[in-house]
Design a protein around this motif. Structure first.
Motif, PDB file in Angstrom:
ATOM      1  N   VAL A  37      50.029  25.307  36.933  1.00  0.00           N
ATOM      2  CA  VAL A  37      49.257  26.498  36.583  1.00  0.00           C
ATOM      3  C   VAL A  37      47.902  26.111  36.009  1.00  0.00           C
ATOM      4  O   VAL A  37      47.831  25.336  35.046  1.00  0.00           O
ATOM      5  N   GLY A  38      46.834  26.648  36.580  1.00  0.00           N
ATOM      6  CA  GLY A  38      45.506  26.379  36.033  1.00  0.00           C
ATOM      7  C   GLY A  38      44.408  26.899  36.932  1.00  0.00           C
ATOM      8  O   GLY A  38      44.550  26.937  38.156  1.00  0.00           O
ATOM      9  N   ASP A  39      43.291  27.305  36.318  1.00  0.00           N
ATOM     10  CA  ASP A  39      42.154  27.847  37.054  1.00  0.00           C
ATOM     11  C   ASP A  39      41.202  26.746  37.499  1.00  0.00           C
ATOM     12  O   ASP A  39      41.179  25.650  36.940  1.00  0.00           O
ATOM     13  N   GLY A  40      40.358  27.101  38.458  1.00  0.00           N
ATOM     14  CA  GLY A  40      39.248  26.246  38.837  1.00  0.00           C
ATOM     15  C   GLY A  40      38.072  26.454  37.902  1.00  0.00           C
ATOM     16  O   GLY A  40      38.222  26.940  36.776  1.00  0.00           O
TER      17      GLY A  40
ATOM     18  N   ASP B 265      35.011  23.141  43.410  1.00  0.00           N
ATOM     19  CA  ASP B 265      36.166  23.929  43.849  1.00  0.00           C
ATOM     20  C   ASP B 265      36.401  23.836  45.338  1.00  0.00           C
ATOM     21  O   ASP B 265      37.543  23.994  45.798  1.00  0.00           O
ATOM     22  N   ALA B 266      35.367  23.552  46.112  1.00  0.00           N
ATOM     23  CA  ALA B 266      35.591  23.288  47.537  1.00  0.00           C
ATOM     24  C   ALA B 266      36.452  22.043  47.710  1.00  0.00           C
ATOM     25  O   ALA B 266      37.361  22.001  48.555  1.00  0.00           O
ATOM     26  N   ALA B 267      36.200  21.028  46.878  1.00  0.00           N
ATOM     27  CA  ALA B 267      36.996  19.801  46.941  1.00  0.00           C
ATOM     28  C   ALA B 267      38.432  20.053  46.486  1.00  0.00           C
ATOM     29  O   ALA B 267      39.387  19.523  47.075  1.00  0.00           O
ATOM     30  N   VAL B 268      38.601  20.869  45.436  1.00  0.00           N
ATOM     31  CA  VAL B 268      39.951  21.191  44.956  1.00  0.00           C
ATOM     32  C   VAL B 268      40.721  21.957  46.028  1.00  0.00           C
ATOM     33  O   VAL B 268      41.886  21.638  46.327  1.00  0.00           O
ATOM     34  N   ALA B 269      40.086  22.958  46.628  1.00  0.00           N
ATOM     35  CA  ALA B 269      40.757  23.744  47.665  1.00  0.00           C
ATOM     36  C   ALA B 269      41.172  22.864  48.836  1.00  0.00           C
ATOM     37  O   ALA B 269      42.283  23.001  49.376  1.00  0.00           O
ATOM     38  N   ALA B 270      40.296  21.954  49.237  1.00  0.00           N
ATOM     39  CA  ALA B 270      40.630  21.047  50.346  1.00  0.00           C
ATOM     40  C   ALA B 270      41.795  20.138  49.984  1.00  0.00           C
ATOM     41  O   ALA B 270      42.688  19.894  50.806  1.00  0.00           O
ATOM     42  N   ALA B 271      41.815  19.644  48.746  1.00  0.00           N
ATOM     43  CA  ALA B 271      42.909  18.772  48.313  1.00  0.00           C
ATOM     44  C   ALA B 271      44.232  19.525  48.290  1.00  0.00           C
ATOM     45  O   ALA B 271      45.278  18.988  48.684  1.00  0.00           O
ATOM     46  N   LEU B 272      44.202  20.765  47.833  1.00  0.00           N
ATOM     47  CA  LEU B 272      45.433  21.562  47.807  1.00  0.00           C
ATOM     48  C   LEU B 272      45.887  21.908  49.221  1.00  0.00           C
ATOM     49  O   LEU B 272      47.086  21.895  49.521  1.00  0.00           O
TER      50      LEU B 272
ATOM     51  N   HIS C 120      41.495  11.881  41.303  1.00  0.00           N
ATOM     52  CA  HIS C 120      40.161  11.344  41.054  1.00  0.00           C
ATOM     53  C   HIS C 120      39.143  12.419  40.643  1.00  0.00           C
ATOM     54  O   HIS C 120      37.941  12.138  40.607  1.00  0.00           O
ATOM     55  N   LEU C 121      39.622  13.620  40.316  1.00  0.00           N
ATOM     56  CA  LEU C 121      38.695  14.627  39.797  1.00  0.00           C
ATOM     57  C   LEU C 121      38.039  14.099  38.529  1.00  0.00           C
ATOM     58  O   LEU C 121      38.697  13.502  37.674  1.00  0.00           O
ATOM     59  N   ASP C 122      36.745  14.341  38.396  1.00  0.00           N
ATOM     60  CA  ASP C 122      35.982  13.838  37.259  1.00  0.00           C
ATOM     61  C   ASP C 122      36.267  14.666  36.010  1.00  0.00           C
ATOM     62  O   ASP C 122      36.062  15.885  36.006  1.00  0.00           O
ATOM     63  N   VAL C 123      36.749  14.011  34.969  1.00  0.00           N
ATOM     64  CA  VAL C 123      37.132  14.714  33.745  1.00  0.00           C
ATOM     65  C   VAL C 123      35.928  15.379  33.085  1.00  0.00           C
ATOM     66  O   VAL C 123      35.987  16.550  32.681  1.00  0.00           O
ATOM     67  N   GLU C 124      34.835  14.654  32.954  1.00  0.00           N
ATOM     68  CA  GLU C 124      33.656  15.213  32.285  1.00  0.00           C
ATOM     69  C   GLU C 124      33.088  16.395  33.055  1.00  0.00           C
ATOM     70  O   GLU C 124      32.690  17.406  32.457  1.00  0.00           O
TER      71      GLU C 124
ATOM     72  N   SER D 106      42.212  31.358  48.081  1.00  0.00           N
ATOM     73  CA  SER D 106      41.167  30.735  47.287  1.00  0.00           C
ATOM     74  C   SER D 106      40.035  31.747  47.171  1.00  0.00           C
ATOM     75  O   SER D 106      39.500  32.195  48.193  1.00  0.00           O
ATOM     76  N   SER D 107      39.694  32.134  45.950  1.00  0.00           N
ATOM     77  CA  SER D 107      38.669  33.146  45.754  1.00  0.00           C
ATOM     78  C   SER D 107      37.964  32.906  44.432  1.00  0.00           C
ATOM     79  O   SER D 107      38.418  32.116  43.595  1.00  0.00           O
ATOM     80  N   ILE D 108      36.845  33.613  44.241  1.00  0.00           N
ATOM     81  CA  ILE D 108      36.054  33.421  43.031  1.00  0.00           C
ATOM     82  C   ILE D 108      35.643  34.780  42.448  1.00  0.00           C
ATOM     83  O   ILE D 108      34.450  35.101  42.345  1.00  0.00           O
ATOM     84  N   PRO D 109      36.602  35.614  42.072  1.00  0.00           N
ATOM     85  CA  PRO D 109      36.222  36.863  41.422  1.00  0.00           C
ATOM     86  C   PRO D 109      35.761  36.596  39.995  1.00  0.00           C
ATOM     87  O   PRO D 109      36.242  35.673  39.337  1.00  0.00           O
ATOM     88  N   TYR D 110      34.806  37.376  39.544  1.00  0.00           N
ATOM     89  CA  TYR D 110      34.328  37.258  38.154  1.00  0.00           C
ATOM     90  C   TYR D 110      33.759  35.871  37.842  1.00  0.00           C
ATOM     91  O   TYR D 110      33.698  35.464  36.693  1.00  0.00           O
ATOM     92  N   GLY D 111      33.395  35.110  38.855  1.00  0.00           N
ATOM     93  CA  GLY D 111      32.797  33.800  38.641  1.00  0.00           C
ATOM     94  C   GLY D 111      33.765  32.687  38.324  1.00  0.00           C
ATOM     95  O   GLY D 111      33.351  31.581  37.960  1.00  0.00           O
ATOM     96  N   VAL D 112      35.071  32.927  38.460  1.00  0.00           N
ATOM     97  CA  VAL D 112      36.105  31.930  38.181  1.00  0.00           C
ATOM     98  C   VAL D 112      36.872  31.657  39.476  1.00  0.00           C
ATOM     99  O   VAL D 112      37.255  32.595  40.180  1.00  0.00           O
ATOM    100  N   ALA D 113      37.122  30.392  39.778  1.00  0.00           N
ATOM    101  CA  ALA D 113      37.826  30.027  41.005  1.00  0.00           C
ATOM    102  C   ALA D 113      39.336  30.055  40.799  1.00  0.00           C
ATOM    103  O   ALA D 113      39.848  29.488  39.831  1.00  0.00           O
TER     104      ALA D 113
END
Length: 242
Positions: free
Chosen positions: A149-152, A172-179, A189-193, A225-232
């Motif tokens: 469970v977690g947002d982009g 988020d394009a990279a996250v969506a592709a990975a999923l 390998h997602l960048d923590v910072e 995969s969507s970005i309502p309200y500016g959140v992925a």
């Protein structure tokens, strides 16, 4: 064994009583989340729900209950069908509230154990937790589902919680592709910072997933995969192949 993985976001607006005027805007997302959870419930009656919370690393066992009262409406959810007599924890972390709500929405009698990590947990610690959960499931003769469970990024527009950051789109394009591709290596390998700067609450849980999925082959299915309200918000299901 770990038989199926579902990945969901954690917006409180998934709960219709909280969505009010925005219920129609979130209907497709809500349907995708319940659909993913239904597939998980069909594969396993016991789930391990992984999420990030500022309280840090800890385990929350069923039959705990919590409420969405802190988000505006007293909708009570439990981590087990037998939790009706349990006291309500007013501070239950949002990922577990979402896990309890979506499990109830499926109509299945699911028991959920929560595994929480700090939002800034290191990739190594996330991977170690994922590996430990996978080993635990491998030793279990029954099927276990993993709910992640977690947002982009929350920085896709000027009105987003974290304002606008142009790096959110590629992230988020990279996250969506990975999923979609069940690519645990990309998640690992997602960048923590960068994730922290983008307010991406899903980074640590996704890296727990990467650790849990390592060493096995999976088929990914990106349901939404969507970005309502500016959140992925990403919804996916991973099916184990070997």
């Amino acid at each position: 064994m770990l038989s199926l993985v579902a990945v969901l976001p954690e917006p409180p607006l998934l709960v219709p009583e909280l969505a009010t005027g925005g219920a129609a805007e979130t209907a497709e997302l809500r349907s995708a989340c319940v659909g993913a959870a239904a597939r998980l419930a069909g594969a396993a009656p016991r789930w391990i729900a992984v999420g990030a919370d500022t309280g840090g690393r800890r385990t929350v066992c069923p039959p705990a209950r919590g409420s969405f009262l802190g988000f505006g409406v007293d909708v009570v959810v439990g981590l087990d069908p037998a939790s009706a007599a349990e006291p309500v924890d007013p501070d239950m972390p949002l990922p577990l509230l979402i896990a309890g709500w979506v499990a109830a929405a499926t109509g299945a009698g699911v028991s959920i154990r929560g595994e929480l990590v700090a939002p800034d947990e290191t990739p190594r610690a996330c991977a170690d937790l994922g590996a430990a959960l996978a080993a635990e499931c491998a030793a279990d003769p029954g099927p276990v589902g993993l709910l992640v469970v977690g947002d982009g990024a929350a920085t896709h527009s000027e009105k987003a919680p974290g304002y606008l950051d142009e790096r959110a789109g590629p992230f988020d394009a990279a996250v969506a592709a990975a999923l979609r591709d069940a690519d645990g290596g990309a998640l690992a390998h997602l960048d923590v910072e960068l994730a922290t700067a983008l307010f991406a609450a899903g980074r640590a849980p996704w890296q727990v997933l990467a650790g849990a999925a390592a060493g096995s082959r999976w088929r990914g299915d990106l349901l939404h995969s969507s970005i309502p309200y500016g959140v992925a918000y990403h919804v996916a299901v991973w099916t184990r192949l070997t």
